[in-house]
Design an enzyme around this catalytic site. Structure first.
Site, mmCIF file in Angstrom:
data_model
loop_
_atom_site.group_PDB
_atom_site.id
_atom_site.type_symbol
_atom_site.label_atom_id
_atom_site.label_comp_id
_atom_site.label_asym_id
_atom_site.label_seq_id
_atom_site.Cartn_x
_atom_site.Cartn_y
_atom_site.Cartn_z
ATOM 1 N N LYS A 74 0.859 -1.196 0.000
ATOM 2 C CA LYS A 74 0.000 0.000 0.000
ATOM 3 C C LYS A 74 0.890 1.239 0.000
ATOM 4 C CE LYS A 74 -3.863 1.997 2.639
ATOM 5 N NZ LYS A 74 -4.749 1.792 3.821
ATOM 6 N N SER A 148 -9.362 1.691 2.986
ATOM 7 C CA SER A 148 -8.541 2.483 2.081
ATOM 8 C C SER A 148 -7.517 1.636 1.337
ATOM 9 C CB SER A 148 -7.818 3.590 2.871
ATOM 10 O OG SER A 148 -6.960 3.018 3.864
ATOM 11 N N SER A 172 -9.742 -0.631 7.244
ATOM 12 C CA SER A 172 -9.195 -0.700 5.892
ATOM 13 C C SER A 172 -8.488 -1.999 5.565
ATOM 14 C CB SER A 172 -8.229 0.468 5.664
ATOM 15 O OG SER A 172 -8.884 1.703 5.872
#
Length: 605
Positions: A74, A148, A172
């Protein structure tokens, strides 16, 4: 060759020389260059890939548990070869070193293919809040992927990588897993270092793991979960939460799992997800679990503190200088959320801390009564268009079951739990979450292994079948098996003395036909004693539990005379640690052997 592999499958393919790490990694890097789901922000170059391949040539695959395994990171987690953007082009910087967890994974042989798309500054649960475009769901590109950690989840579901790193402040690491038919583990806060991670809420942030199987998650948690003394929020693991305490269950018999009362559940008008959750509860019952309804309101009230309370100010603190210089560099919805932090003051923060602590006392009392609590991971899902039209409320709906988790310091895993058709007739995936106290990660993985195997869904969005679990050696070094025959049986008054010490039910069985059972004087609670009698004995109902050795001392202290610990013979001829009773007790006790077990005797009363 295929693209979707679990870690263990890929290792076997390498060992069997079906293809080389170079062939597979070159194939995967070419595939992600053609990604159509907006998963990626940046990718390593062929030259950088060759650097990793050259390093692998110097290593033996047997020595590296993640040899040649591609993964995604990420883009709020540092990788030295690529810039970190946190989903904002103007914020981008070039890190001088990789994040601590990334270093651990690469040292174990894993190869990062690049940095994945996310909701800007990890603020959101929808995957649409990015200048690189909304990350599209792996089953229907018109639907959200969840955020996210959107790109990280979809890259696994699409078979672009074997696993990925996400982060989880409000859900997330779980919501995008549920929406893409993969597993998402939000381990205990601090087990995975946040060094080299752009903070969202620094006191709450967790690095998370996405993968296809519980076997893979157990390995990854072991590799990535090294203690990092440089992370001020890091915590060392506990002995009874180590890798070898992952012991996939064959049934859930004897386990108590809590479920929110019907009035606490929310599916936001989605009858399909409501039905799938009902089916998941029936599955848990069929597998042997006892389900108990609880009042979930204290958990939901805690969740509201995350965005309605002062914790949103942590998001502002994380990027204060950047935000104050020019708020317009952030997306409008991010400006609204982070800009709202200025309304909070220190007095309000302390009041919120007091309220959180009051909720935690209530919630902990509930959590400690059960082996796990089960909820939907997300009550529904939405189209990208719908979220863009109503970004705040629909994002809030996605966090209904997740926002409280880090505030209360719990461990959680999202497990695939079924599919339904959206209004456009396309398939959507649904997930359930199991959560418990801190350091219950391996217990949750052990339960989730059975649930996933029982469902047998394909891997992610592929057609690749779910493989059988790898054989797991019993953790003999740190665990002992203990047979119980009375008040410590599942559901009886003293069973909590086992569960509160991280005890796990192994099996329900019988002793050899060589014992007498006596109801002893005293109580409450009433207790039996087993005495070996090879001439007149019968088989007695018992349960075998697995208990961490470190808790044996405190357990022994609670055993009253004439009981003690010794060995009994089971019906299969094996001998196991158990409660035994001194022979003199039979003179004043009642012989209840005819009932064949303590439960049957109690029922006769």
């Amino acid at each position: 060759m295929n693209s979707t592999y679990t870690i263990s499958q890929l290792r076997k393919a390498y060992l069997n020389k079906q293809f080389s790490a170079k062939q597979f990694l070159q194939q995967q890097l070419a595939a992600v260059n053609n990604d159509t789901n907006n998963c990626w922000i940046s990718l390593i170059s062929e030259q950088q890939l060759n650097h990793y391949l050259d390093a692998l040539k110097q290593q033996n695959i047997a020595d590296l548990p993640l040899y040649g395994v591609p993964f995604a990171i990420k883009d709020n987690i540092d990788l030295v070869e690529l810039p970190t953007t946190a989903g904002c082009k103007e914020y981008a910087y070039q890190p001088s070193e990789s994040a601590f967890v990334v270093q651990q994974l690469i040292a174990a042989g894993a190869v990062p293919l690049g940095k994945t798309n996310l909701d800007q500054f990890a603020t959101g649960l929808v995957g649409t809040r990015s200048p690189w475009g909304a990350v599209k769901n792996s089953f229907d590109e018109n639907y959200i992927s969840g955020g996210s950690s959107s790109g990280s989840a979809v890259s696994v579901a699409k078979g672009q990588v074997c696993f990925s790193l996400g982060t989880d402040t409000a859900g997330s690491g779980r919501v995008p897993a549920a929406l893409n038919n993969i597993l998402g583990l939000k381990a205990t806060k601090g087990l995975l270092s946040c060094s080299g991670v752009v903070p969202a809420c620094k006191s709450l942030d967790c690095v998370t793991l996405f993968a296809h199987t519980t076997d893979d998650l157990n390995l990854l948690l072991d590799v990535a979960g090294e203690y990092d003394a440089k992370d001020c929020y890091a915590r060392p693991n506990q002995a009874d939460n180590a890798k070898n305490h992952y012991q996939p269950l064959s049934e859930l018999t004897g386990l108590k799992i809590a479920v929110p009362k019907a009035e606490n559940l929310a599916f936001f008008g989605n009858a399909s997800t409501e039905q799938l959750f009902s089916e998941s509860l029936e599955q848990l019952r069929r597998l042997g679990a006892e389900l108990v309804e609880i009042d979930f309101e204290p958990f939901l009230a805690t969740a509201k503190l995350l965005y309605e309370g002062p914790w949103v100010a942590e998001r502002y603190a994380a990027i204060e200088a950047f935000f104050e210089k020019d708020p317009s560099q952030c997306l409008p919805v991010i400006q609204t959320i982070i800009g709202g932090a200025k309304q909070h003051d220190a007095v309000g923060a302390f009041k919120a801390f007091y309220q959180l602590q009051a909720y935690k006392v209530i919630c902990d009392q509930v959590v400690e009564q059960f082996d796990a609590i089960v909820t939907p991971t997300a009550g529904s899902s939405y189209t990208i268009e719908a979220v863009n039209h109503d970004p705040i409320q629909l994002n809030s709906n996605m966090g209904y079951y997740t926002n409280f988790m880090n505030l209360l310091d719990y461990s959680a895993i999202s497990v695939p739990a079924g599919f339904y058709q959206n209004p456009q007739g396309q398939q959507q995936s649904f997930g359930i979450t199991l959560f418990s106290r801190a350091y219950a990660d391996r217990r949750l993985l052990s339960m989730s292994a059975l649930i996933q195997q029982d469902n047998g869904f394909s891997l992610g969005a592929s057609k690749q079948p779910l493989p059988a679990l790898d054989a797991v050696a019993p953790c003999e070094d740190q665990m002992m098996e203990l047979a119980v025959c009375g008040a410590h049986l599942s559901g009886l008054p003293l069973n909590g003395q086992l569960t509160e010490r991280a005890g796990q039910l192994v099996k329900a069985t019988h002793s050899a036909a060589a014992y007498k059972l006596y109801a002893l004087a005293g109580g409450p609670p009433a207790r039996p004693g087993m005495i070996r009698d090879e001439q007149n004995g019968i088989a007695i109902e018992v349960e075998v539990w697995r208990l961490p050795k470190q808790h044996l001392g405190s357990f022994l202290q609670g055993i009253p005379h004439p009981l003690g610990l010794g060995k009994i013979e089971l019906a299969d001829g094996s001998w196991v640690n158990s409660f035994i009773c001194e022979g003199y007790a039979a003179a004043t006790a009642k012989d209840v052997s005819e009932f064949g077990g303590w439960r049957a005797y109690l029922a006769s009363l």
